[in-house]
Write an enzyme that holds these catalytic residues in place. Structure first.
Site, PDB file in Angstrom:
ATOM      1  N   LYS A 130      20.115 -30.149  -7.784  1.00 48.23           N
ATOM      2  CA  LYS A 130      20.080 -29.392  -6.523  1.00 48.23           C
ATOM      3  C   LYS A 130      19.649 -27.978  -6.904  1.00 48.23           C
ATOM      4  O   LYS A 130      20.413 -27.236  -7.531  1.00 48.23           O
ATOM      5  CB  LYS A 130      21.456 -29.410  -5.870  1.00 48.23           C
ATOM      6  N   LYS A 176      18.533 -24.180  -6.342  1.00 42.06           N
ATOM      7  CA  LYS A 176      18.706 -23.078  -5.398  1.00 42.06           C
ATOM      8  C   LYS A 176      17.411 -22.294  -5.273  1.00 42.06           C
ATOM      9  O   LYS A 176      16.772 -21.963  -6.283  1.00 42.06           O
ATOM     10  CB  LYS A 176      19.823 -22.148  -5.886  1.00 42.06           C
ATOM     11  N   ASP A 188      23.743 -27.311   6.416  1.00 47.62           N
ATOM     12  CA  ASP A 188      24.965 -26.972   5.673  1.00 47.62           C
ATOM     13  C   ASP A 188      25.729 -25.874   6.426  1.00 47.62           C
ATOM     14  O   ASP A 188      26.602 -26.170   7.247  1.00 47.62           O
ATOM     15  CB  ASP A 188      24.614 -26.557   4.233  1.00 47.62           C
ATOM     16  N   LYS A 196      31.755 -30.105   4.181  1.00 50.14           N
ATOM     17  CA  LYS A 196      32.537 -29.416   3.142  1.00 50.14           C
ATOM     18  C   LYS A 196      33.918 -29.123   3.703  1.00 50.14           C
ATOM     19  O   LYS A 196      34.046 -28.593   4.816  1.00 50.14           O
ATOM     20  CB  LYS A 196      31.883 -28.086   2.761  1.00 50.14           C
ATOM     21  N   ARG A 209      24.714 -15.091  -3.069  1.00 44.65           N
ATOM     22  CA  ARG A 209      25.637 -14.405  -3.976  1.00 44.65           C
ATOM     23  C   ARG A 209      25.442 -14.830  -5.437  1.00 44.65           C
ATOM     24  O   ARG A 209      24.805 -15.851  -5.717  1.00 44.65           O
ATOM     25  CB  ARG A 209      27.089 -14.659  -3.571  1.00 44.65           C
ATOM     26  N   GLU A 211      18.155 -28.050   1.977  1.00 43.05           N
ATOM     27  CA  GLU A 211      19.444 -27.723   2.591  1.00 43.05           C
ATOM     28  C   GLU A 211      19.349 -26.329   3.223  1.00 43.05           C
ATOM     29  O   GLU A 211      18.861 -25.385   2.596  1.00 43.05           O
ATOM     30  CB  GLU A 211      20.466 -27.728   1.440  1.00 43.05           C
ATOM     31  N   ASP A 231      18.126 -26.058  -2.026  1.00 41.04           N
ATOM     32  CA  ASP A 231      19.039 -25.390  -1.096  1.00 41.04           C
ATOM     33  C   ASP A 231      18.614 -23.938  -0.952  1.00 41.04           C
ATOM     34  O   ASP A 231      18.712 -23.160  -1.894  1.00 41.04           O
ATOM     35  CB  ASP A 231      20.484 -25.469  -1.640  1.00 41.04           C
TER      36      ASP A 231
HETATM   37  C1  LIG Z   1      28.581 -25.676  -5.768  1.00 42.23           C
HETATM   38  C2  LIG Z   1      27.705 -26.452  -4.825  1.00 42.23           C
HETATM   39  N1  LIG Z   1      26.770 -27.246  -5.523  1.00 42.23           N
HETATM   40  C3  LIG Z   1      26.981 -25.527  -3.870  1.00 42.23           C
HETATM   41  O1  LIG Z   1      25.862 -25.168  -4.087  1.00 42.23           O
HETATM   42  N2  LIG Z   1      27.690 -25.148  -2.792  1.00 42.23           N
HETATM   43  C4  LIG Z   1      27.279 -24.224  -1.785  1.00 42.23           C
HETATM   44  C5  LIG Z   1      27.345 -22.793  -2.179  1.00 42.23           C
HETATM   45  C6  LIG Z   1      28.715 -22.488  -2.715  1.00 42.23           C
HETATM   46  C7  LIG Z   1      29.112 -21.114  -3.069  1.00 42.23           C
HETATM   47  O2  LIG Z   1      28.417 -20.121  -2.881  1.00 42.23           O
HETATM   48  O3  LIG Z   1      30.270 -21.076  -3.562  1.00 42.23           O
HETATM   49  C8  LIG Z   1      26.100 -24.644  -0.983  1.00 42.23           C
HETATM   50  O4  LIG Z   1      25.473 -23.818  -0.350  1.00 42.23           O
HETATM   51  O5  LIG Z   1      25.802 -25.830  -0.890  1.00 42.23           O
HETATM   52 MG   LIG Z   2      24.241 -25.516   0.693  1.00 49.14          MG
END
Ligand SMILES: C[C@H](N)C(=O)N[C@@H](CCC(=O)O)C(=O)O
Ligand SMILES: [Mg+2]
Length: 365
Positions: free
Chosen positions: A160, A162, A243, A267, A24, A218, A190
């Site tokens: 971290k 993405k 995760d 979480k 997203r 992740e 991640d």
């Molecule tokens: C915010 C945190 N670092 C993070 O990446 N959290 C989630 C995704 C959170 C979201 O879409 O609100 C994760 O996948 O680890």
């Molecule tokens: Mg994650």
């Protein structure tokens, strides 16, 4: 201390830059706030983000679950009957982990206030401060390098990153970032379920062969694909952290028994709050599996509850609690002090939240 009222509100906090994952893209935190009032005047605070793509929980569903099921279950009960309250909270509706997490943390807040002890001490009290990473959203490599360097300037030494949106571009993204940041920078990635198991092994081993030096990956594959996760864990040189595959303590046990991941991300929004998070931490202690504490895009009330857990348990060795520092402002009064990567837990009784800045919350009643 008897529960008299459950009040709900909404907050909206703009992000510094849009947050983009394989699942997203969003530009603000839009969370439900819970206040639990009692006959002593003490108030417990909770918060839940509507992360529908991960938890299935929308704003309307969080409000509905609390109003129609949870509030009816807890109003009139005594906070001192804490174990009964926790069991009733978890039994009164299936799933709805974000709504349960918001109420769970508000109840822990009250329980700590009742006995005049900070919640992290109630749960173990291992330390008073922790260090978080910061998330770099998935974008074109040049934009990701710019965001990574900005994070380094802000003092972060663990990124971290993405990935998982266009698998073929992910190696280029990571190469660009690794080439631009100081060599001692810790990089974890991640994929948010973006790869197939075979893709994941090819990409991860390709990254390691290029010397990108990743701490872990992740959630490389779909949340439900425990066998796929195990396939990657057994074949990838990069350690794997589960995760989205781990919501409940039962999920955590299955993943650990299968050897499907090297690490687990706890979480509060996935497991329903501190009560269940402690069970995951205990299972991890038994299996010797280190945990990360993570968050969704959340403001400080709920991330503050996660800070208490992280400070309580030694098995939590990694921290991804960057929700508040991704925000452009902090409307929450009290709680942990976030000084960029350095987070110091509050020593006030309960969770230490004092309220929300006037004008920043829209009450729903
Ligand atoms: C915010 C945190 N670092 C993070 O990446 N959290 C989630 C995704 C959170 C979201 O879409 O609100 C994760 O996948 O680890
Ligand atoms: Mg994650």
């Amino acid at each position: 201390m008897k529960i008299t009222e459950v009040r709900l509100g909404l907050i909206s906090v703009p992000l510094r830059v849009p947050f983009k994952t394989a699942l997203r893209s969003v530009s603000s935190v839009e969370d439900v706030i819970v206040e639990i009032h009692t006959d002593t005047g003490a108030v417990g605070y909770g918060e839940a983000p509507p992360t529908g793509v991960i938890t299935g929980d929308t704003t309307g569903a969080i409000i509905g679950a609390i109003r129609d099921h949870i509030a009816k279950t807890i109003i009139g009960r005594d906070v001192d009957d804490f174990e009964d309250l926790m069991i009733a909270l978890n039994a009164c509706i299936q799933k709805n982990t974000s709504a349960k997490a918001a109420v769970d943390m508000a109840l822990w807040d009250l329980y700590g206030q009742l006995y005049k002890i900070p919640v992290y001490k109630l749960m173990g009290g291992a330390k008073k401060s922790i260090v978080t990473d910061i998330t770099i959203s998935v974008n074109d490599p040049e934009e990701m390098v710019r965001d990574a360097l900005n994070a380094i300037d802000r003092g972060y030494d663990c990124l971290k990153v993405k990935v998982g949106k266009e698998p073929e571009k992910d190696i280029a993204r990571l190469s660009a970032i690794r080439g631009a940041v100081p060599k001692e920078t810790c990089i974890r990635i991640d994929a948010n379920q973006g790869w197939t198991p075979k893709e994941a092994v090819r990409i991860l081993n390709g990254m390691q062969e290029k010397g990108l030096d990743l701490e872990f990956v992740e959630q490389p594959v779909k949340a439900h694909d425990f066998e796929g996760l195990k396939y990657v864990t057994e074949r990838s040189y990069v350690p794997v952290l589960a995760d989205e595959s781990v919501f409940s303590p039962q999920d955590a046990l299955t993943i650990m028994q299968m050897g499907a991941a090297d690490l687990v991300n706890i979480k509060l929004m996935k497991c329903g709050g501190l009560y269940n998070a402690l069970k995951i931490a205990s299972a991890a202690e038994v299996y010797g599996v280190e945990c990360m504490i993570g968050c969704m895009l959340e403001a400080k009330i709920s991330v503050n509850a996660a800070v208490h857990l992280a400070c309580a348990k030694q098995i939590i060795t990694r921290v991804d609690l960057d929700g508040p520092v991704l925000c452009s402002e902090d409307p929450i009064l009290g709680g942990a002090v976030f000084n960029e990567k350095d987070i110091t837990v509050s020593n006030e009784p309960g969770l230490g939240i004092k309220g929300i800045e006037p004008g920043k919350i829209k009450y729903l009643d």
